[in-house]
Structures are given as structure tokens and as C-alpha cells.
Design a protein around this motif. Structure first.
Motif, PDB file in Angstrom:
ATOM      1  N   HIS A 328      24.437   9.070  31.057  1.00 44.48           N
ATOM      2  CA  HIS A 328      25.643   8.844  30.620  1.00 44.48           C
ATOM      3  C   HIS A 328      26.631  10.176  30.442  1.00 44.48           C
ATOM      4  CE1 HIS A 328      29.695   5.998  30.040  1.00 44.48           C
ATOM      5  NE2 HIS A 328      29.885   6.824  29.900  1.00 44.48           N
ATOM      6  N   ASN A 331      26.526  12.819  33.636  1.00 48.52           N
ATOM      7  CA  ASN A 331      26.909  11.591  34.761  1.00 48.52           C
ATOM      8  C   ASN A 331      28.085  12.530  34.699  1.00 48.52           C
ATOM      9  OD1 ASN A 331      29.033   8.942  34.638  1.00 48.52           O
ATOM     10  ND2 ASN A 331      28.095   9.114  37.068  1.00 48.52           N
ATOM     11  N   ASN A 332      28.974  12.196  33.187  1.00 50.17           N
ATOM     12  CA  ASN A 332      29.510  12.962  33.030  1.00 50.17           C
ATOM     13  C   ASN A 332      30.105  14.153  33.044  1.00 50.17           C
ATOM     14  OD1 ASN A 332      32.413  10.999  30.597  1.00 50.17           O
ATOM     15  ND2 ASN A 332      30.444  10.691  31.603  1.00 50.17           N
ATOM     16  N   ASN A 358      30.669   9.518  26.224  1.00 50.16           N
ATOM     17  CA  ASN A 358      28.727   9.549  25.844  1.00 50.16           C
ATOM     18  C   ASN A 358      28.933   7.450  25.636  1.00 50.16           C
ATOM     19  OD1 ASN A 358      25.619   9.129  26.749  1.00 50.16           O
ATOM     20  ND2 ASN A 358      25.777   9.621  24.068  1.00 50.16           N
TER      21      ASN A 358
ATOM     22  N   ALA B 147      37.653   9.088  35.454  1.00 48.13           N
ATOM     23  CA  ALA B 147      36.673   9.527  35.665  1.00 48.13           C
ATOM     24  C   ALA B 147      35.491   9.035  34.609  1.00 48.13           C
ATOM     25  CB  ALA B 147      36.079  10.381  37.174  1.00 48.13           C
ATOM     26  N   THR B 148      36.001   9.207  33.584  1.00 50.95           N
ATOM     27  CA  THR B 148      34.407   9.058  32.030  1.00 50.95           C
ATOM     28  C   THR B 148      34.938   7.608  32.199  1.00 50.95           C
ATOM     29  OG1 THR B 148      36.865   9.231  30.601  1.00 50.95           O
ATOM     30  CG2 THR B 148      35.493  10.970  31.423  1.00 50.95           C
ATOM     31  N   SER B 151      31.460   5.671  34.913  1.00 56.47           N
ATOM     32  CA  SER B 151      30.344   5.645  33.589  1.00 56.47           C
ATOM     33  C   SER B 151      30.431   4.053  33.711  1.00 56.47           C
ATOM     34  CB  SER B 151      29.875   5.982  33.380  1.00 56.47           C
ATOM     35  OG  SER B 151      30.008   7.514  32.948  1.00 56.47           O
ATOM     36  N   HIS B 194      35.580   4.706  21.634  1.00 54.46           N
ATOM     37  CA  HIS B 194      36.518   5.243  23.111  1.00 54.46           C
ATOM     38  C   HIS B 194      38.151   5.555  23.072  1.00 54.46           C
ATOM     39  CE1 HIS B 194      32.981   5.861  25.386  1.00 54.46           C
ATOM     40  NE2 HIS B 194      32.393   4.904  25.583  1.00 54.46           N
TER      41      HIS B 194
END
Lengths: 418, 215
Positions: A328, A331-332, A358, B147-148, B151, B194
């Protein structure tokens, strides 16, 4: 901005001929060339997002493997709950974004002339991204030589080793012992070894209930999601898992099937050793594995450009950072790096305050999972990525998180490869 | 080489306004993005917006300076200090008519510009105009932040799993949900963790990105 227009135009036209790439059918001329080595979570993401954000940048993605096998969820294969096909993806989706995918072994990187050489070709670049993952330091464990590696598996890169370790566990007699050894942090996937022990135990509980697992952890304590893994071991797998902290594996013998720590020698039916790690070989070829121990790669958190080689960017597990080495995160980082490279190649300043996040799920049984989540923000004063307050782990082992864990995998594989 | 100074910051912010006060398309748009104000300012320090001049480009950044040092800079001290020590009140309300994306950035910009120009209304107008259209770093910061989310929620927020899609989501709904996750009003397995990592201004910037996607 020190981009040399003449240089990259020259490189572009030379590259088209050398690599035999198809000429662009329409649209503006190729603005610049980016070469990416390593088509995992980091590299493949960067490739897709550079194309997404500027389709006039030509992107070549090089990997020695013809398809991707996911490390996340691969412990489910060990438990017989998934197949290798379930966790594999092709690079076809990336090709549809105009990424030039090359399956080949990188043999050399000339960072002065800015060319990547492979067994079959030569790829000039304006900017290079290396996302090579990890290599293993087998020589830090006595007896873990090439021959021993045929029997004593790491299965810490998903693929053939995953299947072979699964077979070893399946063919072990009921009443057998599995020893799992894991290295000191930092290593790829902080919760992974503990998840592995849960899922191996899950299989033993179902299929070989008289068997047992001993986990030898070089760390002084469970290094990730501790209360949750402890709860899984104490409730779900009390009779199957024995956890030993401060137990660094010093020596193995494939002939005798023994594992030695400072305190004991264990004889086992299956030995699974996750060795200490460093940035992958390609990072060495690029001359960016330059931290004080020559193990990881220091780079900018704004652009991921190496601190030792200009025009070379490093993302993923190879990076020297306080990040968990997870898919993850890779990817970021791939997105932040792609964003920065697009800006740089267009003569603009990259986003000065990137954020990465993450989310890492671990399965603890066939129907329960847990997670850890953290947001990191760049602090320009300290030049570091700061974990933001509020991150943390699951409240408990849960069924709903098992559903989300599965959805997470579908989501991220899609984000990287579709 | 980097040259950093609060004075330069004020000049950079102010100069296009001085030279072309009537512009609706700020020529310095991409240079002007000021990142969200840091939340954890050490004791006796003040966060000051500075311009960093690097290879012919200018971008904005926050720098911590001792409050005492700032007090010794008479030309800048009052307005800049006002902008950064009281963001929730005076500085923010100065541009309260701007979009929420404007809240973090032009507030300080306005105050800093005020320090060296006597045309605060022109500065405020330019700041508001700028906020209406994300340019340069602001846009790429929003793009990168959104874009975070991809995922888990799929590229462009187009999810194909049990995780909800974000593509095409109504802007105010997105902001409200994120604020509720952050405050704990809406329960979650992971989103509360988050949400705490982003500012409310960043929620608005991400909301713009998702609202613009055709689901």
C-alpha cells in the motif's frame, strides 16, 4: 529546473530506434522518457499514473517476471484458502494505458549517460524510477547457503516458493513441528510474519490438529498489531502457536532440519526462515543503495529522487524511511513520485507537501481480519514524513474486516494493474 | 540554491497584484499555493509563510520562526502574525466568501500582501479569484491526495468491490462524511483513522476532485 531539452529530445529519438518502439499514432510529440524498473506495487503504479497525468511522457516498465504475484494475501495460499491464480495479475491493463512493458533482466544502469541496459536491449531515460523491492541477506544466517535454500524456504516473495512451502506444510505428518524465523525490523511487511503464523495455525487446526508452530522472532516483541495478534494466538490458536521474542535465528541445517538461536536448537519438519533484507539488486546497479550500511536507499520525500544520483527515483520497500514496507505504501509512493515527475518534466515545481497513507489488512483466520492505518505528511522543516495523529489498529478481530481485506486487495490490484 | 525569506514571500505574493491588480487569471497562480498551515506549532514559535526560490521557480512553504524574532521585524510582524496565529478567526473570515479551498491559502496571502501594499481589497479579490480555480501545485496536491484514496476506493474513486465508490460524489456530502469520520460522529472500521490525517480544507480539495469524476 535543470532539464536539458536537447538531451532528452536526442535520447527520445535514439530510444525509439534502439528499442524498436512503435511511433505514436497521434497527439503531441513525446515530451520525455521515463524508465521504471520493477513492476510491483510501486513501479507499476508509477507507470500507470505518469501516463494518466501526462500521456505525452513515454513510459517503459521493466521486470524480469512476466506477471505479478501479490505478496499481500499470499499467506492465504499457505493456508489453502486461496490459489496462486487468485492473487496473480497480468500487465495487460498497463499496456492499455500506453505503458511499454518489457520482460527482461536489467544488467546495468549508466546514470551518467542515463541508460538502462537489459539482456536484450537498451533504454535511455530522462528520469528513472527503481522499485526493486528487497533482496535477502542469506549470509547473515550460518548454513543458509544455496543448497539449504532449496529446502528451507523464505516464501517472502510470492510465487513458486509460496506453492512449495504450501506443499511442505501439506505433506507434513500430523504431530509435526513448523518453525518460522523472522528478522529484526525493518523488513518487508511488518505484520506479515505474524499473519503467516496465524494462517499456518488455521490450517493445522483444521487439517493436522496435533501439529504445532514455534515462531522465532528476532525482535524484542511483536513488531506490528501486537494486541490483535496476541489475541488471535491466545484465543484461536492457543494449542498451536508458541511465540518466542528475542530469538534471532543464527544457524540452520537443511540436512538435519535444525534451527539454532542463542538459546536453543530446534528440530522441525518444516523450516520457514524470513532472512534479513536490503534494497533489491537493481538499487545497487543504479548506485542508490547508499545509506550508512549500504542497505536501503535515501531519497527525497517530495520527489523520491535519490539523494545520491540525480534523475534516479526510488520507491517501495527499497526506500530508507520510517514507512512500513508495505504494498500500500509502495502504491502511494508510486503516485507521489509520478505526480512529481510529471511536474518536473513539465518544468513546474512538484507538490511541496505530499501526503501518503497506509492501510494494511492481515487475515487471522478464514473469516476474520485486522488492520493498521496511518497517514504520513511531509514536514518540510524536519525533512521527514510525520505520522499524523489518529492512525491506529482495529478495535478487534472481525468478520467485517475480512470482507474489507478482500475488497482492499481487489481495489489495490485494480488501481495498480487495470 | 535556495533563498528563503519572509520578506520575499510578501513581495512575491503582492507583486503581481501591484502590477496587474485587475487580473482575473492570476499569472502567479502556480507559484502561490500555500500548503495547509501546520497544526503542531512548537511553543514560542510562529508558523510563517515563506517563498522558496529555487531554480527560477517560487513556491510557498511554512517555516517555524521564534515568535521573538518575528516581533523584531516591524514591517511584517503584525499582519503575518495575525494570519498564522489566529487562523480560525480573523484571517479566515477575511475570505469567508471564497470557496473552502480558499480558506487555507489566500487568508495568509491576503495578510502577507497587506503588509507591503496599501491595496488590501485588490489582494483579497485576487486571492478569491485564484481560489476559484485550482492551479499549479494546489491542483497537483489535490490530485495527489485524492489518489491516496484510490488504493482502496479504485482509480478515480471507481470502486468495484465492497468498498464504496467516491466517483461523482456530491461535494458537500463528501466533506460532511469526512468531518463526521474525523469527529467520530460516523462510526467506521478504518475511515476515522484516515480522516484524522487530513485538514478540512483538504477534504474540500479532494471533494472537488471526486465531484468532477463521471461515475
Amino acid at each position: 529546473m535543470s532539464m536539458q531539452r536537447r538531451d532528452f529530445l536526442k535520447a527520445s529519438s535514439a530510444g525509439l530506434i534502439a528499442a524498436g518502439l512503435p511511433l505514436r499514432a497521434h497527439g503531441a510529440a513525446v515530451k520525455a522518457k521515463v524508465v521504471i524498473v520493477g513492476a510491483g506495487f510501486g513501479g507499476a503504479t508509477a507507470a500507470k499514473y505518469i501516463r494518466k497525468w501526462d500521456s505525452n511522457i513515454e513510459v517503459t516498465l521493466i521486470d524480469r517476471e512476466a506477471k505479478f504475484v501479490s505478496c499481500p494475501l499470499s499467506n492465504l495460499v499457505l493456508a489453502g484458502l486461496k490459489t496462486l491464480d487468485d492473487i496473480s495479475r497480468t500487465y495487460d491493463g498497463l499496456k492499455s494505458h500506453g505503458v511499454n512493458v518489457v520482460v527482461d533482466e536489467v544488467t546495468a544502469i549508466d546514470t551518467d549517460k542515463r541508460v538502462v541496459k537489459t539482456a536484450k536491449g537498451s533504454f535511455p531515460y530522462d528520469r528513472l524510477i527503481v522499485s526493486p523491492g528487497i533482496d535477502f541477506l542469506f549470509d547473515q544466517i550460518e548454513g543458509y547457503d544455496a543448497k539449504a535454500q532449496e529446502t528451507i524456504l523464505h516464501a517472502w516473495k510470492a510465487g513458486p516458493q509460496t506453492l512449495k512451502l504450501r506443499q511442505q506444510i501439506e505433506s507434513m505428518p500430523d504431530g509435526g513441528l513448523i518453525v518460522v524465523g523472522m528478522p529484526l525490523a525493518p523488513y518487508r511487511c511488518p505484520p506479515g510474519p505474524y499473519e503467516r503464523v496465524c494462517l499456518m495455525a488455521n490450517y493445522l487446526k483444521r487439517a493436522k490438529p496435533k501439529s504445532k508452530i514455534i515462531m522465532l522472532d528476532a525482535n524484542p516483541d511483536v513488531a506490528s498489531k501486537k494486541p490483535l495478534f496476541m489475541k488471535a494466538w491466545n484465543t484461536l490458536y492457543k494449542d498451536w502457536v508458541e511465540y518466542r521474542p528475542n530469538s534471532k535465528v543464527l544457524k540452520v541445517s537443511a540436512d538435519k532440519m535444525t534451527v539454532s538461536t542463542e538459546f536453543e536448537d530446534l528440530k522441525a519438519n518444516v523450516i520457514n526462515i524470513i532472512p534479513p533484507q536490503r534494497a533489491g539488486h537493481v538499487a545497487e546497479l543504479a548506485g542508490v543503495r547508499t545509506d550508512s550500511n549500504g542497505v536501503w536507499c535515501p531519497a527525497s520525500f517530495v520527489t523520491y529522487e535519490s539523494k545520491s544520483k540525480p534523475f534516479v527515483h526510488v520507491i517501495g520497500d527499497s526506500l530508507l524511511s520510517n514507512f512500513p514496507k508495505s504494498g500500500h505504501m509502495a502504491n502511494n509512493m508510486g503516485k507521489v513520485c509520478a505526480n512529481a515527475i510529471v511536474e518536473l518534466l513539465n518544468g513546474r515545481e512538484p507538490n511541496p507537501v505530499p501526503i501518503v497513507a497506509n492501510t494494511c489488512y492481515s487475515a487471522v483466520s478464514e473469516d476474520k481480519a485486522i488492520h493498521v492505518a496511518t497517514v504520513f505528511r511531509y514536514d518540510p522543516v524536519k525533512d521527514q514524513m510525520t505520522a499524523q495523529p489518529g492512525g491506529g489498529i482495529s478495535a478487534d478481530l472481525s468478520e467485517v474486516e475480512a470482507v474489507y481485506a478482500e475488497a482492499w486487495a481487489e481495489g489495490i490490484w485494480g488501481d495498480v494493474f487495470s | 540554491m535556495k533563498r528563503i525569506s519572509a520578506l520575499l514571500a510578501a513581495l512575491v505574493l503582492a507583486s503581481p497584484i501591484l502590477s496587474n491588480g485587475a487580473t482575473t487569471e492570476p499569472p502567479m497562480g502556480k507559484l502561490l499555493y500555500l500548503p495547509p498551515q501546520p497544526v503542531n506549532v512548537p511553543a514560542n514559535m510562529v508558523a510563517v509563510p515563506v517563498a522558496i526560490w529555487s531554480n527560477g521557480q517560487v513556491f510557498m512553504q511554512w517555516m517555524f520562526v521564534p515568535a521573538q524574532a518575528l516581533a523584531n521585524m516591524p514591517a511584517l510582524a503584525p499582519p503575518v502574525a495575525a494570519a498564522v496565529t489566529a487562523p480560525a478567526s480573523a484571517a479566515t473570515t477575511a475570505v469567508s466568501t471564497a470557496t473552502s479551498a480558499a480558506a487555507a491559502m489566500p487568508a495568509a496571502a491576503t495578510a502577507a500582501a497587506t503588509a507591503v501594499t496599501s491595496a488590501p481589497s485588490a489582494a483579497a479579490t485576487a486571492a478569491v479569484n485564484m481560489a476559484g480555480k485550482l492551479t499549479g501545485s494546489t491542483a497537483t496536491h489535490a490530485r495527489s491526495m485524492a489518489a491516496t484514496c484510490y488504493s482502496c476506493h479504485g482509480t478515480d474513486g471507481k470502486s468495484h468491490s465492497a468498498i464504496p465508490p467516491l466517483a461523482g460524489m456530491d461535494k458537500s456530502y463528501f466533506i460532511e462524511q469526512m468531518k463526521d469520520f474525523k469527529s467520530g460522529k460516523r462510526e467506521a472500521t478504518v475511515m476515522h483513522q484516515h480522516a484524522k490525517g487530513y485538514t478540512d480544507e483538504e477534504f474540500a480539495q479532494m471533494a472537488d476532485v471526486f465531484a468532477a469524476v463521471k461515475p
